[in-house]
Design a protein around this motif. Structure first.
Motif, PDB file in Angstrom:
ATOM      1  N   VAL A 142      16.428   4.955   1.446  1.00  7.49           N
ATOM      2  CA  VAL A 142      15.030   4.385   1.022  1.00  7.49           C
ATOM      3  C   VAL A 142      14.538   3.191   1.571  1.00  7.49           C
ATOM      4  O   VAL A 142      13.297   3.236   2.209  1.00  7.49           O
ATOM      5  CB  VAL A 142      14.821   4.249  -0.516  1.00  7.49           C
ATOM      6  N   GLU A 143      15.346   2.047   1.917  1.00  6.11           N
ATOM      7  CA  GLU A 143      14.848   0.911   2.285  1.00  6.11           C
ATOM      8  C   GLU A 143      14.790   1.140   3.822  1.00  6.11           C
ATOM      9  O   GLU A 143      13.485   0.424   4.579  1.00  6.11           O
ATOM     10  CB  GLU A 143      15.995  -0.197   2.037  1.00  6.11           C
ATOM     11  N   GLU A 144      15.361   1.833   4.516  1.00  6.97           N
ATOM     12  CA  GLU A 144      15.303   2.250   6.084  1.00  6.97           C
ATOM     13  C   GLU A 144      13.763   3.101   6.107  1.00  6.97           C
ATOM     14  O   GLU A 144      12.941   2.920   6.919  1.00  6.97           O
ATOM     15  CB  GLU A 144      16.187   3.012   6.651  1.00  6.97           C
ATOM     16  N   LEU A 145      13.494   3.678   5.101  1.00  2.00           N
ATOM     17  CA  LEU A 145      12.147   4.625   5.256  1.00  2.00           C
ATOM     18  C   LEU A 145      11.106   3.536   5.071  1.00  2.00           C
ATOM     19  O   LEU A 145       9.827   3.545   5.872  1.00  2.00           O
ATOM     20  CB  LEU A 145      12.103   5.726   4.316  1.00  2.00           C
ATOM     21  N   ALA A 146      11.019   2.621   4.119  1.00  2.00           N
ATOM     22  CA  ALA A 146      10.305   1.494   3.987  1.00  2.00           C
ATOM     23  C   ALA A 146      10.141   0.436   5.129  1.00  2.00           C
ATOM     24  O   ALA A 146       8.978   0.385   5.260  1.00  2.00           O
ATOM     25  CB  ALA A 146      10.630   0.781   2.591  1.00  2.00           C
ATOM     26  N   LEU A 169      15.685  12.153   4.227  1.00  2.00           N
ATOM     27  CA  LEU A 169      15.238  10.892   4.430  1.00  2.00           C
ATOM     28  C   LEU A 169      15.470  10.338   5.815  1.00  2.00           C
ATOM     29  O   LEU A 169      14.573   9.892   6.391  1.00  2.00           O
ATOM     30  CB  LEU A 169      15.702   9.991   3.518  1.00  2.00           C
ATOM     31  N   PRO A 170      16.531  10.687   6.441  1.00  2.00           N
ATOM     32  CA  PRO A 170      17.023   9.856   7.625  1.00  2.00           C
ATOM     33  C   PRO A 170      15.908  10.862   8.747  1.00  2.00           C
ATOM     34  O   PRO A 170      15.382  10.051   9.581  1.00  2.00           O
ATOM     35  CB  PRO A 170      18.282  10.250   8.145  1.00  2.00           C
ATOM     36  N   VAL A 171      15.600  11.926   8.587  1.00  2.00           N
ATOM     37  CA  VAL A 171      14.673  12.658   9.507  1.00  2.00           C
ATOM     38  C   VAL A 171      13.208  12.099   9.499  1.00  2.00           C
ATOM     39  O   VAL A 171      12.719  11.983  10.387  1.00  2.00           O
ATOM     40  CB  VAL A 171      14.962  14.043   9.492  1.00  2.00           C
ATOM     41  N   LEU A 172      13.045  11.912   8.255  1.00  2.00           N
ATOM     42  CA  LEU A 172      11.505  11.468   7.838  1.00  2.00           C
ATOM     43  C   LEU A 172      11.518   9.997   8.357  1.00  2.00           C
ATOM     44  O   LEU A 172      10.163   9.666   9.232  1.00  2.00           O
ATOM     45  CB  LEU A 172      11.235  11.427   6.348  1.00  2.00           C
ATOM     46  N   THR A 173      12.493   9.112   8.276  1.00  2.00           N
ATOM     47  CA  THR A 173      12.541   7.744   8.682  1.00  2.00           C
ATOM     48  C   THR A 173      12.134   7.847  10.164  1.00  2.00           C
ATOM     49  O   THR A 173      11.008   7.002  10.867  1.00  2.00           O
ATOM     50  CB  THR A 173      13.669   7.098   8.406  1.00  2.00           C
ATOM     51  N   PRO A 228       0.722  -1.293  -0.086  1.00  2.00           N
ATOM     52  CA  PRO A 228       0.048   0.069  -0.155  1.00  2.00           C
ATOM     53  C   PRO A 228       1.022   1.406   0.084  1.00  2.00           C
ATOM     54  O   PRO A 228       0.272   2.211  -0.254  1.00  2.00           O
ATOM     55  CB  PRO A 228      -1.006  -0.046   1.235  1.00  2.00           C
ATOM     56  N   VAL A 229       2.307   1.196   0.378  1.00  2.50           N
ATOM     57  CA  VAL A 229       3.063   2.076   0.291  1.00  2.50           C
ATOM     58  C   VAL A 229       4.181   1.812  -0.557  1.00  2.50           C
ATOM     59  O   VAL A 229       4.930   0.979  -0.471  1.00  2.50           O
ATOM     60  CB  VAL A 229       3.487   2.834   1.814  1.00  2.50           C
ATOM     61  N   ILE A 230       4.694   2.905  -1.360  1.00  3.42           N
ATOM     62  CA  ILE A 230       5.732   2.599  -2.351  1.00  3.42           C
ATOM     63  C   ILE A 230       6.796   3.790  -2.137  1.00  3.42           C
ATOM     64  O   ILE A 230       6.562   4.922  -2.157  1.00  3.42           O
ATOM     65  CB  ILE A 230       5.452   2.510  -3.738  1.00  3.42           C
ATOM     66  N   ILE A 231       7.919   3.537  -1.774  1.00  4.26           N
ATOM     67  CA  ILE A 231       9.070   4.588  -1.500  1.00  4.26           C
ATOM     68  C   ILE A 231      10.070   4.393  -2.761  1.00  4.26           C
ATOM     69  O   ILE A 231      10.593   3.406  -2.882  1.00  4.26           O
ATOM     70  CB  ILE A 231       9.897   4.529  -0.249  1.00  4.26           C
ATOM     71  N   SER A 232      10.070   5.214  -3.719  1.00  6.94           N
ATOM     72  CA  SER A 232      10.859   5.134  -4.881  1.00  6.94           C
ATOM     73  C   SER A 232      11.904   6.060  -4.921  1.00  6.94           C
ATOM     74  O   SER A 232      11.706   7.260  -4.433  1.00  6.94           O
ATOM     75  CB  SER A 232       9.847   5.556  -6.098  1.00  6.94           C
ATOM     76  N   GLY A 233      13.257   5.801  -5.527  1.00  2.16           N
ATOM     77  CA  GLY A 233      14.295   6.542  -5.357  1.00  2.16           C
ATOM     78  C   GLY A 233      14.748   6.679  -6.956  1.00  2.16           C
ATOM     79  O   GLY A 233      14.592   5.735  -7.923  1.00  2.16           O
ATOM     80  N   GLY A 234      15.159   8.095  -7.374  1.00  2.00           N
ATOM     81  CA  GLY A 234      15.787   8.279  -8.443  1.00  2.00           C
ATOM     82  C   GLY A 234      17.362   8.815  -8.348  1.00  2.00           C
ATOM     83  O   GLY A 234      18.153   8.451  -7.408  1.00  2.00           O
ATOM     84  N   ARG A 235      17.966   9.203  -9.537  1.00  6.01           N
ATOM     85  CA  ARG A 235      19.230   9.456  -9.460  1.00  6.01           C
ATOM     86  C   ARG A 235      19.490  10.317  -8.581  1.00  6.01           C
ATOM     87  O   ARG A 235      20.781  10.652  -8.305  1.00  6.01           O
ATOM     88  CB  ARG A 235      19.322  10.220 -11.108  1.00  6.01           C
ATOM     89  N   GLY A 236      18.717  11.307  -8.006  1.00  2.23           N
ATOM     90  CA  GLY A 236      18.847  12.258  -6.897  1.00  2.23           C
ATOM     91  C   GLY A 236      19.451  11.710  -5.803  1.00  2.23           C
ATOM     92  O   GLY A 236      20.119  12.330  -4.866  1.00  2.23           O
ATOM     93  N   LEU A 237      19.423  10.263  -5.591  1.00  3.55           N
ATOM     94  CA  LEU A 237      20.139   9.755  -4.469  1.00  3.55           C
ATOM     95  C   LEU A 237      21.759   9.368  -4.610  1.00  3.55           C
ATOM     96  O   LEU A 237      22.358   9.195  -3.799  1.00  3.55           O
ATOM     97  CB  LEU A 237      19.518   8.187  -4.406  1.00  3.55           C
TER      98      LEU A 237
END
Ligand SMILES: Cc1cc2nc3c(=O)[nH]c(=O)nc-3n(C[C@H](O)[C@H](O)[C@H](O)COP(=O)(O)OP(=O)(O)OC[C@H]3O[C@@H](n4cnc5c(N)ncnc54)[C@H](O)[C@@H]3O)c2cc1C
Ligand SMILES: Cc1cc2nc3c(=O)[nH]c(=O)nc-3n(C[C@H](O)[C@H](O)[C@H](O)COP(=O)(O)OP(=O)(O)OC[C@H]3O[C@@H](n4cnc5c(N)ncnc54)[C@H](O)[C@@H]3O)c2cc1C
Lengths: 328, 250
Positions: A224-228, A314-318, A206-215
């Protein structure tokens, strides 16, 4: 014509897929209009029949269980042959999930029955004689309304479009023997491997965290995996820029030439929002974007945009999501 | 190895489509057309096999009105040896009808390998390849991203959601191609010149009666305009609040 509807109850690795419950839910709606019954057909290695009660709980009047050691791996030829033969008992429709597996099975069965297939339905209505589906085409830019006048009608339903609904029915188990020898199929799946380290996959989460070249580099996908992981119900996706560079497997790619997804929540991290990427995720219910460029096109469709460095945010959001989950 | 590739002519997707007054077709004025994305990968895969074996033939087939000849010439300018147009003025929305016509052409053609795209990028049913295989009585493997040969056996990788399968199948077989296999080459000037002289046969398409009927086309509802809620990690608490209270997804 029979008013009964058959649903393909997809499983993988001995587990029922959420898509199986969605197919049963979609089948139930048609059967109710027509006053018919829903039968779910379930294939797997011996023991798979244990999942029958869950199919009953979601609206299957009966569950046709086809067990064979050669169904431990996906076995599309034997599955399609068995479904096609079983359809001979008289069904008005067959509903499959529009997953990789379901979209492999549906056209095989349809051709054996000499009928067309309507794929990837996001909505469906039925009357006594025909089924009409809404089918997104042209990379999601055009909705086609298609009517199946052939009987039986074969339809695959897009994951996430027919949410599983509890609707207790008998779920009476009927054991069926496969057609032919499944071990002798010409198409042999020798291995099924999970490419994604996250537990849930793109077809189900139900939730997808997607990453692009900006990583910036492959190693940063751990953020990204930690947020997931903090969400607990999330899968990890990627852009083509990322799968091209081999940072993530191709199976994770979302977009025009990747997977089409519509989760409840899509978080785009360091993704520009190219039209080919949007084609795969624009139907997500809520979209969050994090990008350092406030002009990035992804912000045009994001419900909530944050301008800034994704590696810092990302770490703050996680941490914040973990805290929100902990406090319920 | 004798290889057939079924290719479809589709509009360039990078535009804002308009629906034609009939309500059942896109307004084609101003649209550019090309080989459907996955079919381009399939042509490239076929050419690479022929080049690797340094033998064989690649035949491209397209069903449609005369405009598909342009698509066939493009594939020949990439390197396909010859082409067949299955001529039909109106093309049904019914993949079974299309598959019937393709199977009639492919039957008895002596092909070792028949390639399709995983799905057409416009109508996107992803059904035609598997249906054609069934009609021909051939095995089919759908949506593959890797293809190798071990004698007369094809070894493939098939992408699922968050997983993949390794699949084997003896030839002759039908295979539908996903992205990841090979990026299509650009035709060279020499290729474009050569393509003009390559054979393109035209035969009437033997279409079955359509039973999947297109009633209407519509543009999907627009998403409400995007909103930037702030800058930097300082807005994370506000985001979490919105996800909880407004979007109710947390
Ligand atoms: C035929 C065709 C099919 C295609 N199919 C697909 C498909 O299925 N899926 C797909 O995704 N693409 C597809 N593409 C590719 C697509 O056009 C884009 O190239 C791709 O989506 C771009 O990926 P990206 O957003 O990761 O990279 P980029 O476009 O390079 O964007 C990176 C973004 O990261 C931001 N950024 C950089 N550093 C930071 C930072 N520190 N913090 C925050 N943000 C940062 C930048 O501002 C930029 O917006 C296809 C293209 C073609 C031609
Ligand atoms: C020029 C043209 C105009 C059309 N206009 C319309 C229209 O206005 N409205 C409408 O409803 N339908 C139209 N069609 C028909 C429709 O787009 C499809 O041909 C039909 O719906 C089957 O597509 P599908 O989504 O099932 O294909 P898929 O099953 O998704 O296609 C899978 C693969 O099958 C092969 N394939 C598919 N079609 C062909 C083909 N024609 N020739 C050779 N190989 C093929 C390709 O390898 C493709 O990658 C048109 C077709 C063409 C060629």
């Amino acid at each position: 014509m029979s008013n009964n509807v058959l649903a393909f109850a997809e499983s993988r690795g001995g587990d029922l897929r959420r898509a199986a419950l969605e197919a049963v839910t979609a089948a139930r709606a048609i059967a109710d209009v027509r006053g018919g019954a829903v039968h779910a057909i379930l294939f797997g290695a011996p023991g798979i029949g244990a999942h029958a009660p869950r199919l009953g709980a979601h609206g299957a009047d009966s569950v046709i269980v086809v067990e064979h050691a050669a169904f431990a791996q996906n076995n599309p030829e034997a599955v399609a042959a068995t479904i096609a033969a079983h359809m001979g008992r008289g069904y008005g429709a067959l509903i499959c999930p529009a997953s990789a597996t379901g979209k492999d099975i549906a056209p095989r069965v349809a051709a054996k029955l000499q009928v067309p297939v309507a794929s990837d339905a996001v909505a469906m209505t039925a009357n006594a004689a025909s089924i009409t589906v809404t089918h997104p085409g042209y990379t999601g830019k055009i909705l086609q309304t298609l009517t199946l006048t052939a009987t039986p009608a074969v339809v695959s339903v897009r994951p996430g479009s027919f949410l599983p609904k509890e609707n207790a029915k008998a779920g009476a188990v009927e054991v069926l023997a496969p057609v032919g020898d499944p071990a002798a199929s010409r198409v042999k799946v020798t291995e099924t491997a999970t490419g994604n380290t996250a537990k849930l996959d793109l077809g189900e989460a139900p939730v997808i965290i997607s990453g692009g070249r900006g990583l910036k580099e492959a190693a940063n996908f751990t953020l990204v995996e930690e947020l997931a992981a903090a969400f607990g119900n999330a899968a990890v996706g990627a852009t083509r820029a990322v799968t091209d560079d081999g940072w993530r497997p191709h199976a994770d790619q979302i977009g025009q030439t990747g997977r089409l997804v519509s989760p409840d929540l899509y978080i785009a991290c360091g993704i520009s929002g190219a039209i080919q990427h949007l084609a795969g995720m624009r139907t997500s219910k809520t979209i969050v974007a994090i990008n350092k460029d406030k002009e990035a096109p992804i912000f045009k469709i994001a419900d909530y945009g944050i301008v800034g460095d994704v590696l810092e945010i990302l770490p703050v959001l996680t941490a914040a999501v973990k805290q929100a989950k902990a406090s319920g | 190895m004798k290889i057939a590739v079924c290719i479809k002519r589709v509009p360039d997707m990078d535009v804002r489509f308009k629906i034609a007054p009939s309500g059942t077709a896109v307004d084609e004025s101003g649209l550019k057309f090309d080989i459907s994305d996955f079919d381009g990968y399939a042509v490239e895969a076929a050419l690479q096999i022929r080049e690797k074996l340094n033998a064989g033939e690649v035949v491209v087939i397209s069903l449609g009105p005369d405009v598909v000849q342009e698509t066939l010439r493009k594939a020949m300018s990439m390197g396909a040896d010859r082409a067949v147009q299955l001529k039909a003025e109106t093309i049904p929305a019914d993949s079974y009808a299309i598959a019937t016509a393709l199977a009639a052409e492919l039957q008895g053609g002596g092909y070792d390998l028949i390639l399709f795209g995983r799905m057409s990028i416009d109508t996107a049913h992803g059904a035609t390849g598997a249906m054609t295989a069934e009609l021909l009585g051939l095995p089919v493997v759908n949506a593959i991203s890797k293809l190798e040969f071990d004698g007369g056996t094809a070894k493939m990788r098939r992408e699922l959601e968050g997983a993949y399968e390794l699949v084997e199948c003896a030839l002759p077989a039908v295979v539908t191609i996903d992205e990841g296999i090979a990026r299509p080459r650009y035709p060279s000037l020499k290729g474009i010149m050569a393509a003009k002289k390559k054979p393109l046969e035209i035969r009437p398409a033997q279409l079955a009666e359509p039973r999947l009927v297109l009633d209407a086309m519509a543009l999907p509802p627009e998403r409400s305009a995007g909103r930037i809620i702030g800058e930097g990690s300082a807005v994370v608490p506000e985001l979490v609040r919105l996800l909880k209270e407004e979007a109710k997804v947390l």
